[in-house]
Write a protein that holds these residues in place. Structure first.
Motif, PDB file in Angstrom:
ATOM      1  N   ARG A 142      -1.424   2.875  13.912  1.00  0.00           N
ATOM      2  CA  ARG A 142      -2.508   2.637  14.852  1.00  0.00           C
ATOM      3  C   ARG A 142      -3.604   1.793  14.187  1.00  0.00           C
ATOM      4  O   ARG A 142      -4.113   0.845  14.775  1.00  0.00           O
ATOM      5  CB  ARG A 142      -3.071   3.960  15.370  1.00  0.00           C
ATOM      6  N   ALA A 143      -3.961   2.118  12.953  1.00  0.00           N
ATOM      7  CA  ALA A 143      -5.017   1.384  12.251  1.00  0.00           C
ATOM      8  C   ALA A 143      -4.622  -0.066  11.999  1.00  0.00           C
ATOM      9  O   ALA A 143      -5.472  -0.951  12.009  1.00  0.00           O
ATOM     10  CB  ALA A 143      -5.360   2.073  10.936  1.00  0.00           C
ATOM     11  N   ALA A 144      -3.347  -0.313  11.789  1.00  0.00           N
ATOM     12  CA  ALA A 144      -2.875  -1.670  11.476  1.00  0.00           C
ATOM     13  C   ALA A 144      -2.278  -2.365  12.695  1.00  0.00           C
ATOM     14  O   ALA A 144      -1.574  -3.362  12.549  1.00  0.00           O
ATOM     15  CB  ALA A 144      -1.851  -1.606  10.348  1.00  0.00           C
ATOM     16  N   VAL A 166       0.852  -1.191   0.000  1.00  0.00           N
ATOM     17  CA  VAL A 166       0.000   0.000   0.000  1.00  0.00           C
ATOM     18  C   VAL A 166       0.886   1.239   0.000  1.00  0.00           C
ATOM     19  O   VAL A 166       1.609   1.490   0.959  1.00  0.00           O
ATOM     20  CB  VAL A 166      -0.934   0.024   1.235  1.00  0.00           C
ATOM     21  N   ASP A 167       0.824   2.007  -1.094  1.00  0.00           N
ATOM     22  CA  ASP A 167       1.554   3.270  -1.188  1.00  0.00           C
ATOM     23  C   ASP A 167       0.597   4.380  -0.757  1.00  0.00           C
ATOM     24  O   ASP A 167      -0.362   4.699  -1.449  1.00  0.00           O
ATOM     25  CB  ASP A 167       2.032   3.505  -2.617  1.00  0.00           C
ATOM     26  N   MET A 168       0.842   4.945   0.403  1.00  0.00           N
ATOM     27  CA  MET A 168      -0.043   5.973   0.926  1.00  0.00           C
ATOM     28  C   MET A 168       0.712   7.261   1.231  1.00  0.00           C
ATOM     29  O   MET A 168       0.307   8.044   2.081  1.00  0.00           O
ATOM     30  CB  MET A 168      -0.792   5.458   2.155  1.00  0.00           C
ATOM     31  N   ARG A 169       1.785   7.496   0.482  1.00  0.00           N
ATOM     32  CA  ARG A 169       2.582   8.709   0.701  1.00  0.00           C
ATOM     33  C   ARG A 169       1.797   9.973   0.423  1.00  0.00           C
ATOM     34  O   ARG A 169       2.080  11.018   1.008  1.00  0.00           O
ATOM     35  CB  ARG A 169       3.842   8.678  -0.163  1.00  0.00           C
ATOM     36  N   ALA A 170       0.794   9.916  -0.451  1.00  0.00           N
ATOM     37  CA  ALA A 170       0.009  11.106  -0.794  1.00  0.00           C
ATOM     38  C   ALA A 170      -1.289  11.196   0.006  1.00  0.00           C
ATOM     39  O   ALA A 170      -2.139  12.027  -0.289  1.00  0.00           O
ATOM     40  CB  ALA A 170      -0.288  11.120  -2.290  1.00  0.00           C
ATOM     41  N   MET A 171      -1.414  10.376   1.013  1.00  0.00           N
ATOM     42  CA  MET A 171      -2.634  10.397   1.821  1.00  0.00           C
ATOM     43  C   MET A 171      -2.530  11.516   2.862  1.00  0.00           C
ATOM     44  O   MET A 171      -1.485  11.730   3.461  1.00  0.00           O
ATOM     45  CB  MET A 171      -2.822   9.052   2.505  1.00  0.00           C
ATOM     46  N   GLN A 172      -3.642  12.208   3.055  1.00  0.00           N
ATOM     47  CA  GLN A 172      -3.695  13.279   4.045  1.00  0.00           C
ATOM     48  C   GLN A 172      -3.983  12.697   5.429  1.00  0.00           C
ATOM     49  O   GLN A 172      -4.337  11.535   5.564  1.00  0.00           O
ATOM     50  CB  GLN A 172      -4.789  14.279   3.678  1.00  0.00           C
ATOM     51  N   ILE A 173      -3.868  13.536   6.424  1.00  0.00           N
ATOM     52  CA  ILE A 173      -4.267  13.149   7.768  1.00  0.00           C
ATOM     53  C   ILE A 173      -5.768  12.850   7.721  1.00  0.00           C
ATOM     54  O   ILE A 173      -6.536  13.600   7.131  1.00  0.00           O
ATOM     55  CB  ILE A 173      -3.977  14.287   8.771  1.00  0.00           C
ATOM     56  N   GLN A 174      -6.171  11.764   8.350  1.00  0.00           N
ATOM     57  CA  GLN A 174      -7.559  11.303   8.293  1.00  0.00           C
ATOM     58  C   GLN A 174      -8.294  11.598   9.600  1.00  0.00           C
ATOM     59  O   GLN A 174      -7.671  11.725  10.654  1.00  0.00           O
ATOM     60  CB  GLN A 174      -7.602   9.799   8.015  1.00  0.00           C
ATOM     61  N   SER A 175      -9.609  11.656   9.521  1.00  0.00           N
ATOM     62  CA  SER A 175     -10.419  11.828  10.726  1.00  0.00           C
ATOM     63  C   SER A 175     -10.322  10.567  11.577  1.00  0.00           C
ATOM     64  O   SER A 175     -10.020   9.477  11.065  1.00  0.00           O
ATOM     65  CB  SER A 175     -11.882  12.075  10.353  1.00  0.00           C
ATOM     66  N   GLN A 176     -10.598  10.707  12.852  1.00  0.00           N
ATOM     67  CA  GLN A 176     -10.583   9.545  13.741  1.00  0.00           C
ATOM     68  C   GLN A 176     -11.582   8.495  13.279  1.00  0.00           C
ATOM     69  O   GLN A 176     -11.331   7.296  13.348  1.00  0.00           O
ATOM     70  CB  GLN A 176     -10.874   9.957  15.186  1.00  0.00           C
ATOM     71  N   GLU A 177     -12.716   8.934  12.762  1.00  0.00           N
ATOM     72  CA  GLU A 177     -13.740   8.016  12.260  1.00  0.00           C
ATOM     73  C   GLU A 177     -13.197   7.162  11.108  1.00  0.00           C
ATOM     74  O   GLU A 177     -13.440   5.953  11.033  1.00  0.00           O
ATOM     75  CB  GLU A 177     -14.960   8.820  11.805  1.00  0.00           C
ATOM     76  N   THR A 178     -12.434   7.797  10.221  1.00  0.00           N
ATOM     77  CA  THR A 178     -11.854   7.069   9.089  1.00  0.00           C
ATOM     78  C   THR A 178     -10.755   6.122   9.547  1.00  0.00           C
ATOM     79  O   THR A 178     -10.666   4.986   9.070  1.00  0.00           O
ATOM     80  CB  THR A 178     -11.329   8.061   8.034  1.00  0.00           C
ATOM     81  N   VAL A 179      -9.920   6.563  10.480  1.00  0.00           N
ATOM     82  CA  VAL A 179      -8.873   5.683  11.015  1.00  0.00           C
ATOM     83  C   VAL A 179      -9.512   4.453  11.652  1.00  0.00           C
ATOM     84  O   VAL A 179      -9.072   3.318  11.428  1.00  0.00           O
ATOM     85  CB  VAL A 179      -7.973   6.434  12.026  1.00  0.00           C
ATOM     86  N   THR A 180     -10.575   4.646  12.408  1.00  0.00           N
ATOM     87  CA  THR A 180     -11.289   3.524  13.027  1.00  0.00           C
ATOM     88  C   THR A 180     -11.873   2.599  11.968  1.00  0.00           C
ATOM     89  O   THR A 180     -11.811   1.368  12.096  1.00  0.00           O
ATOM     90  CB  THR A 180     -12.389   4.043  13.972  1.00  0.00           C
ATOM     91  N   ALA A 181     -12.431   3.170  10.905  1.00  0.00           N
ATOM     92  CA  ALA A 181     -12.991   2.350   9.819  1.00  0.00           C
ATOM     93  C   ALA A 181     -11.896   1.512   9.162  1.00  0.00           C
ATOM     94  O   ALA A 181     -12.095   0.311   8.904  1.00  0.00           O
ATOM     95  CB  ALA A 181     -13.690   3.233   8.793  1.00  0.00           C
TER      96      ALA A 181
END
Length: 118
Positions: A95-97, A50-65
């Protein structure tokens, strides 16, 4: 979001960018499931990069999802590598993983060499 499936190598490459809302996570799951259908190996025998270098900071709700998605053993990879920028997003994916054995890299080349065992 994009997926590249290499059935010969039992490898799924995922590129994630931007900001994800909960609906986007649901679309991600549907796309991931479609990508897994292209594999020839048995369940959980594939590798994922998973290349996520261009991913922005996510909401807590999205991190939990995403944490729930990553915690599903039915779709788990035998090897999972994340390519991440040095930022808060790196802390969020760790944290998500947290329930998964995953490795973290700063380049796609390093991640692919590790995830494919080459």
């Amino acid at each position: 979001m994009s997926f590249d499936v290499d059935p010969q190598r039992d490898l799924v490459r995922i590129t994630l960018a931007g900001f994800f809302a909960p609906d986007d996570v649901a679309r991600f799951v549907a796309a991931r499931d479609a990508a897994h259908q292209q594999l020839r190996c048995g369940p959980n025998a594939h590798a994922t990069l998973v290349d996520m270098r261009a991913m922005q900071i996510q909401s807590q709700e999205t991190v939990t999802a995403f944490q729930q998605v990553l915690g599903d053993p039915r779709q788990a990879s035998r090897r999972l590598a994340f390519v991440v920028a040095r930022s808060l997003a790196r802390l969020q994916i760790r944290r998500a993983a947290s329930e998964r054995q995953a490795a973290y890299f700063t380049t796609v080349e390093e991640a692919e060499a590790w995830v494919t065992g080459r």
